[in-house]
Design a protein around this motif. Structure first.
Motif, PDB file in Angstrom:
ATOM      1  N   TYR A 574      58.673  38.543  61.955  1.00 53.76           N
ATOM      2  CA  TYR A 574      57.505  39.194  61.862  1.00 53.76           C
ATOM      3  C   TYR A 574      56.234  38.576  62.168  1.00 53.76           C
ATOM      4  O   TYR A 574      55.186  38.992  62.622  1.00 53.76           O
ATOM      5  N   ASN A 575      56.253  37.201  62.275  1.00 54.57           N
ATOM      6  CA  ASN A 575      54.914  36.066  62.374  1.00 54.57           C
ATOM      7  C   ASN A 575      54.836  36.319  63.932  1.00 54.57           C
ATOM      8  O   ASN A 575      53.612  35.880  64.481  1.00 54.57           O
ATOM      9  N   ASN A 576      55.827  36.499  64.705  1.00 50.60           N
ATOM     10  CA  ASN A 576      55.739  36.791  66.258  1.00 50.60           C
ATOM     11  C   ASN A 576      55.578  38.095  66.561  1.00 50.60           C
ATOM     12  O   ASN A 576      55.956  38.375  67.676  1.00 50.60           O
ATOM     13  N   LYS A 591      58.191  34.788  49.427  1.00 49.12           N
ATOM     14  CA  LYS A 591      58.100  33.702  50.571  1.00 49.12           C
ATOM     15  C   LYS A 591      56.908  33.639  51.381  1.00 49.12           C
ATOM     16  O   LYS A 591      57.038  32.942  52.256  1.00 49.12           O
ATOM     17  N   ALA A 592      56.207  35.051  51.504  1.00 52.22           N
ATOM     18  CA  ALA A 592      55.227  35.162  52.513  1.00 52.22           C
ATOM     19  C   ALA A 592      54.110  34.369  52.154  1.00 52.22           C
ATOM     20  O   ALA A 592      53.617  34.237  50.944  1.00 52.22           O
ATOM     21  N   PRO A 593      53.323  33.421  53.099  1.00 51.25           N
ATOM     22  CA  PRO A 593      52.202  32.676  52.694  1.00 51.25           C
ATOM     23  C   PRO A 593      51.241  33.437  52.039  1.00 51.25           C
ATOM     24  O   PRO A 593      50.632  32.914  51.190  1.00 51.25           O
ATOM     25  N   GLN A 594      50.962  34.645  52.699  1.00 54.02           N
ATOM     26  CA  GLN A 594      49.691  35.448  52.229  1.00 54.02           C
ATOM     27  C   GLN A 594      49.856  35.994  50.860  1.00 54.02           C
ATOM     28  O   GLN A 594      48.996  35.941  50.113  1.00 54.02           O
ATOM     29  N   VAL A 595      51.306  36.267  50.392  1.00 54.56           N
ATOM     30  CA  VAL A 595      51.446  36.755  49.130  1.00 54.56           C
ATOM     31  C   VAL A 595      51.340  35.633  48.107  1.00 54.56           C
ATOM     32  O   VAL A 595      50.710  35.703  46.938  1.00 54.56           O
ATOM     33  N   GLN A 596      51.865  34.295  48.606  1.00 53.97           N
ATOM     34  CA  GLN A 596      51.692  33.326  47.840  1.00 53.97           C
ATOM     35  C   GLN A 596      50.164  32.606  47.233  1.00 53.97           C
ATOM     36  O   GLN A 596      49.867  32.611  46.420  1.00 53.97           O
ATOM     37  N   PHE A 597      49.613  33.185  48.553  1.00 52.82           N
ATOM     38  CA  PHE A 597      47.983  32.702  48.398  1.00 52.82           C
ATOM     39  C   PHE A 597      47.278  33.568  47.292  1.00 52.82           C
ATOM     40  O   PHE A 597      46.625  33.274  46.384  1.00 52.82           O
ATOM     41  N   VAL A 598      47.546  35.041  47.405  1.00 50.03           N
ATOM     42  CA  VAL A 598      47.122  35.847  46.376  1.00 50.03           C
ATOM     43  C   VAL A 598      47.628  35.368  45.017  1.00 50.03           C
ATOM     44  O   VAL A 598      46.667  35.334  44.059  1.00 50.03           O
ATOM     45  N   ILE A 599      48.888  35.231  44.878  1.00 50.16           N
ATOM     46  CA  ILE A 599      49.322  34.673  43.643  1.00 50.16           C
ATOM     47  C   ILE A 599      48.733  33.388  42.991  1.00 50.16           C
ATOM     48  O   ILE A 599      48.234  33.461  41.861  1.00 50.16           O
ATOM     49  N   ASN A 600      48.604  32.307  43.822  1.00 49.40           N
ATOM     50  CA  ASN A 600      47.984  31.280  43.505  1.00 49.40           C
ATOM     51  C   ASN A 600      46.577  31.334  43.332  1.00 49.40           C
ATOM     52  O   ASN A 600      45.988  30.668  42.411  1.00 49.40           O
ATOM     53  N   SER A 601      45.854  32.293  43.868  1.00 48.56           N
ATOM     54  CA  SER A 601      44.174  32.531  43.760  1.00 48.56           C
ATOM     55  C   SER A 601      44.220  33.073  42.140  1.00 48.56           C
ATOM     56  O   SER A 601      43.192  32.884  41.660  1.00 48.56           O
ATOM     57  N   ILE A 602      45.149  33.844  41.860  1.00 47.46           N
ATOM     58  CA  ILE A 602      45.160  34.261  40.528  1.00 47.46           C
ATOM     59  C   ILE A 602      45.231  33.136  39.567  1.00 47.46           C
ATOM     60  O   ILE A 602      44.830  33.029  38.442  1.00 47.46           O
ATOM     61  N   ARG A 603      46.422  32.393  39.745  1.00 42.18           N
ATOM     62  CA  ARG A 603      46.694  31.124  39.007  1.00 42.18           C
ATOM     63  C   ARG A 603      45.486  30.237  38.699  1.00 42.18           C
ATOM     64  O   ARG A 603      45.167  29.692  37.739  1.00 42.18           O
ATOM     65  N   PHE A 604      44.774  30.067  39.907  1.00 42.24           N
ATOM     66  CA  PHE A 604      43.927  29.388  39.719  1.00 42.24           C
ATOM     67  C   PHE A 604      42.658  29.673  39.081  1.00 42.24           C
ATOM     68  O   PHE A 604      41.692  28.918  38.355  1.00 42.24           O
ATOM     69  N   LEU A 605      42.244  30.904  39.006  1.00 42.82           N
ATOM     70  CA  LEU A 605      41.467  31.659  38.173  1.00 42.82           C
ATOM     71  C   LEU A 605      41.596  31.392  36.918  1.00 42.82           C
ATOM     72  O   LEU A 605      40.758  31.259  35.904  1.00 42.82           O
ATOM     73  N   LEU A 606      43.016  31.434  36.490  1.00 47.88           N
ATOM     74  CA  LEU A 606      43.556  31.187  34.898  1.00 47.88           C
ATOM     75  C   LEU A 606      43.378  29.576  34.594  1.00 47.88           C
ATOM     76  O   LEU A 606      43.172  29.377  33.285  1.00 47.88           O
ATOM     77  N   ASN A 607      43.507  28.942  35.604  1.00 50.87           N
ATOM     78  CA  ASN A 607      43.435  27.369  35.202  1.00 50.87           C
ATOM     79  C   ASN A 607      42.873  26.558  36.196  1.00 50.87           C
ATOM     80  O   ASN A 607      43.506  26.174  37.423  1.00 50.87           O
ATOM     81  N   GLN A 608      41.653  26.588  36.543  1.00 55.92           N
ATOM     82  CA  GLN A 608      40.715  25.683  37.477  1.00 55.92           C
ATOM     83  C   GLN A 608      41.174  24.166  37.439  1.00 55.92           C
ATOM     84  O   GLN A 608      40.659  23.439  38.489  1.00 55.92           O
TER      85      GLN A 608
END
Length: 826
Positions: A574-576, A591-608
């Motif tokens: 997919y990446n190629n 496992k997709a980095p872009q999905v992990q990023f969206v999830i982590n951005s929500i985590r960070f809003l909950l706990n900065q």
């Protein structure tokens, strides 16, 4: 026509054609006979294929389009070709008008229907259901167990021991998934054979084993202390004896040291020689009469007394060590079994394994004809497919039907291939095909015929020749490995069954490519990851070349051993730029980095204050805007305390509007973040699937971000959370070897063709012993390791090793024989 025909069918040898032909042979003379023929397969896909092949054959016969098949059927049924045409049309009409009587089914569906027919007699709940989702059930009983933490002291201590053990192995402290794995064992037939609800006294057993272990170590130490005392008394050191620090004197001295491993108690070859021959205590050039006198009077008897003690108690000692390692898992399993029973009772459920064993018990306790007549059983002829995957319990339930069929002058056909037995972990017993059927039906031995289907109609000449040569040689190599059972391997890979013949007209433009990547040439730390990365890069080049050679995306299949490998390969493709992918097990979105990023951005809003999440977010953004090498260089010297980069790389609104973001429903928040970080500039199947998953989530759950994150942490690795691709599209198939069985592809690629032949060290296995106190525990959990060879469980250890050799050999056979034209192995 009372016969039992056993067909041993190698890959591509026309197994389904044989089954269809035999089915038609039974129904064409008497078209209404289709109601009395039962064809059993093992998967829904195989069921659908057999049904469609039967109907297609009937249509072709009715339209006179399959002259070869008509000729074959004419010879075995005494029907003329005209009669075959007419009878095929009649049979087709009967099946289409009474389709529910068209009995081609999976073995599980067949037994489930019998259980439902006998529900009253089996005293089952009035509206019971058969649970098929074992994943969900295992998750539920795991949650029930974990909810007892703090209220059940004994269970709490076991779970704490389990968590500590996992932490020592660097596997983290979260044990939910590990317990769920243990819970899945409860669905296996062997766990059902013990119906006892009594919990063994694990505390008492633990005390006995710890006492025995301590006593052995103390006794061994006392031998050593006596030896050291004698040396001191006579002003001797280990250098006065043969071989010094690698000789018998050092061995006896070492026994006094603390924290010895079990292997340290085993005398070496020099110690055994010294026990047999007193002269071996000294070298000829340094012989001392005083030492010889001490050896004869004290040291030699001491050594022999130790060896006698060792022979009498070492096996028990090693067994105690192995059981003590996981005695808490045995306790956890007992509690899981209780919750398993409670779950079934609470929901009026039974499992597939329940259904098989209920029938077995009911048949053995009642008049067999009554049981099957009560279910409305009307079958006279039986066709059993993939028989090497049948379990012992399934066969015992079928046996009365088969016996009755043969006795009544009817026929049974069994088709299988022991070389394709890859479902032992699911209960499959290939020995049934080899010997079990003939043994259980020896009273009908004169009616049993065996046939080998040896012509490969699937593959090109080059692929067939390669597999013939390869699987003639490889079993001989594996038979030489430690603990291998040569007779077991030879029985499965008989030369006459391995060597496949060619049809008269065969394609000769096949190709086999095997590429070895030498790990020694890779200098970086993670050799395994690096050779696989190189393999993945070459995979892209191979696919490009295949497309240039005229193959389409849909002609290509990539076979993998595990879902993890499949997901790794899918992401790399997919990446190629290759998104033409079909896979039910790969493309997992968590496992997709872009999905992990969206999830982590929500985590960070909950706990900065979460520094780890902050680092992961920043790394993704920096890498996206620069490149990976620069990102690594940047992070190696970056001051996270100051964290000026975070403000420069992230949109100001991300932090300034954090409170208002958290007021949004989770779906709206995810959309806002994808838009804010410009992740939607190009179509992204992973992010689209994430949004779909969120939509599915909010149908039954709270919409606030915190609830979603908690739910995601528990469910993100489920199989359903993967990019959905249409099955009939022109796309590369990524599939596990297990799921590929029975299928074929023009081109097969295996970019990660490397795995261990023995069971993985530390893999959980279940053993038994008739020795006290081990016999008080049914299904003792132990970790697979070479030390088991010194225990009362040696037979289990050796058998598991032998069976794994064969499992892996069979897995490779299934993989290599999927290819019709080209096979690429790395």
């Amino acid at each position: 026509m009372n016969t039992l025909s056993i067909y041993k069918s190698s890959a591509g040898s026309g197994k389904t054609y044989t089954l269809v032909r035999e089915y038609l042979k039974l129904v064409l003379p008497y078209p209404t006979n289709f109601r009395h023929v039962l064809a059993i397969t093992f998967t829904n896909k195989a069921t659908d294929e057999m049904k469609s092949r039967i109907l297609k054959a009937l249509i072709e016969l009715a339209e006179e389009k399959n002259k070869n098949l008509a000729q074959e059927l004419s010879q075995v049924t005494a029907l003329s070709k005209l009669n075959i045409k007419e009878q095929a049309q009649k049979c087709l009409n009967f099946i289409l008008h009474h389709y529910s009587d068209f009995a081609v089914t999976t073995i599980d569906s067949f037994f489930n229907s019998i259980v439902k027919s006998l529900a009253l007699e089996m005293k089952l709940p009035l509206r019971f259901e058969i649970e098929l989702d074992q994943e969900f059930m295992a998750e539920d009983i795991t949650n029930r167990l974990l909810n007892q933490i703090g209220t059940d002291e004994k269970l709490t201590n076991w779970l704490l021991s389990f968590a500590m053990d996992k932490m020592e192995e660097s596997k983290g402290w979260k044990i939910n998934d590990e317990i769920k794995k243990i819970g899945k064992q409860l669905f296996k037939e062997e766990f059902y054979s013990n119906e006892s609800t009594d919990e063994p006294d694990y505390n008492h057993i633990t005390l006995l084993l710890k006492t025995a272990k301590k006593k052995f170590e103390q006794q061994a130490r006392s031998f050593s202390e006596q030896f050291i005392l004698l040396l001191t008394k006579h002003d001797l050191t280990i250098d006065n004896f043969a071989y010094g620090k690698s000789g018998v004197a050092n061995f006896l001295t070492k026994l006094s040291k603390p924290d010895l491993k079990s292997d340290d108690y085993t005398p070496g070859s020099r110690a055994f020689v010294a026990a047999e021959n007193m002269d071996a205590w000294q070298t000829k050039s340094k012989r001392d009469e005083a030492v010889s006198s001490l050896v004869e009077s004290a040291l030699h008897p001491l050594l022999n007394n130790y060896i006698t003690f060792y022979n009498e108690h070492f096996t028990y000692y090693c067994s105690a060590i192995e059981v003590l390692k996981l005695i808490y898992v045995a306790g956890i399993t007992t509690h899981l079994k209780k919750h398993f029973r409670d779950y079934r009772d609470d929901h009026d459920l039974i499992t597939i394994a329940d259904a098989n064993l209920l029938i077995k018990k009911f048949v053995s306790a009642n008049d067999t004809p009554f049981v099957y007549e009560k279910t409305g059983n009307k079958f006279r002829h039986f066709l059993l497919d993939e028989f090497q995957d049948t379990s012992d319990v399934q066969w015992k339930n079928l046996l009365p039907l088969i016996t009755n069929s043969i006795a009544a002058g009817n026929s049974t056909l069994i088709v299988g291939d022991v070389k394709q037995a890859i479902y032992r972990w699911r209960g499959g017993n290939m020995n049934l095909l080899q010997n079990g059927v003939k043994s259980d039906l020896k009273m009908y031995s004169s009616l049993i015929t065996e046939n080998n289907l040896t012509i490969n109609y699937r593959s090109t000449k080059e692929v067939i020749e390669f597999n013939n040569a390869f699987f003639k040689l490889l079993p001989k190599v594996i038979a030489t490995l430690e603990h291998a059972d040569e007779s077991l391997i030879k029985a499965a890979y008989k030369l006459e069954e391995v060597t496949q013949l060619f049809p008269e007209k065969i394609k000769t433009d096949g190709y086999v490519n095997i590429l070895f990547i030498d790990k020694k040439e890779i200098t970086e730390l993670d050799e395994d990851a690096n050779w696989k990365n190189e393999s993945l890069d070459r995979l892209i080049l191979t696919i490009d070349q295949l497309l240039k050679d005229g193959y389409s995306w849909g002609d290509i299949a990539i076979l993998v051993r595990t879902r993890y490998e499949g997901n790794t390969i899918a992401r790399h493709l997919y990446n190629n730029g290759i998104d033409q992918i079909i896979s039910s097990d790969s493309l997992l979105i968590d496992k997709a980095p872009q999905v992990q990023f969206v999830i982590n951005s929500i985590r960070f809003l909950l706990n900065q204050k979460n520094i780890l999440v902050r680092k992961e977010l920043l790394y993704f953004i920096v890498k996206k805007k620069t490149n990976e090498i620069q990102a690594h260089q940047l992070f190696s010297s970056y001051d996270f305390e100051n964290d000026s980069l975070f403000k420069s790389y992230f949109p100001p609104s991300y932090l300034s509007l954090s409170k208002s973001f958290l007021q949004l429903p989770i779906y709206d928040l995810a959309e806002q973040l994808i838009n804010l970080f410009e992740l939607d500039k190009t179509a992204d199947a992973y992010l689209q699937r994430l949004l779909d998953v969120i939509l599915e989530y909010i149908e039954k759950n709270a919409q606030d971000p915190l609830s979603f994150i908690n739910w995601w942490d528990e469910n993100a690795n489920r199989k359903g959370f993967s990019v959905v691709t249409p099955e009939n599209s022109d796309a590369i198939t990524i599939i596990t070897i297990h799921k590929s069985k029975g299928l074929q592809y023009p081109v097969v690629l295996m970019p990660m063709c490397e795995w261990k032949l023995k069971p993985k060290a530390g893999e959980l296995m279940w053993v038994e012993s008739d020795k006290e106190p081990f016999n008080q525990i049914y299904n003792i959990p132990v970790n697979f390791n070479k030390s088991l060879a010194n225990t009362f469980f040696k037979e289990h250890f050796v058998n598991e090793t032998q069976q794994n050799y064969l499992d892996n050999l069979n897995l490779l056979y299934v993989a290599f024989t999927r290819a019709a034209e080209r096979l690429y192995i790395t």
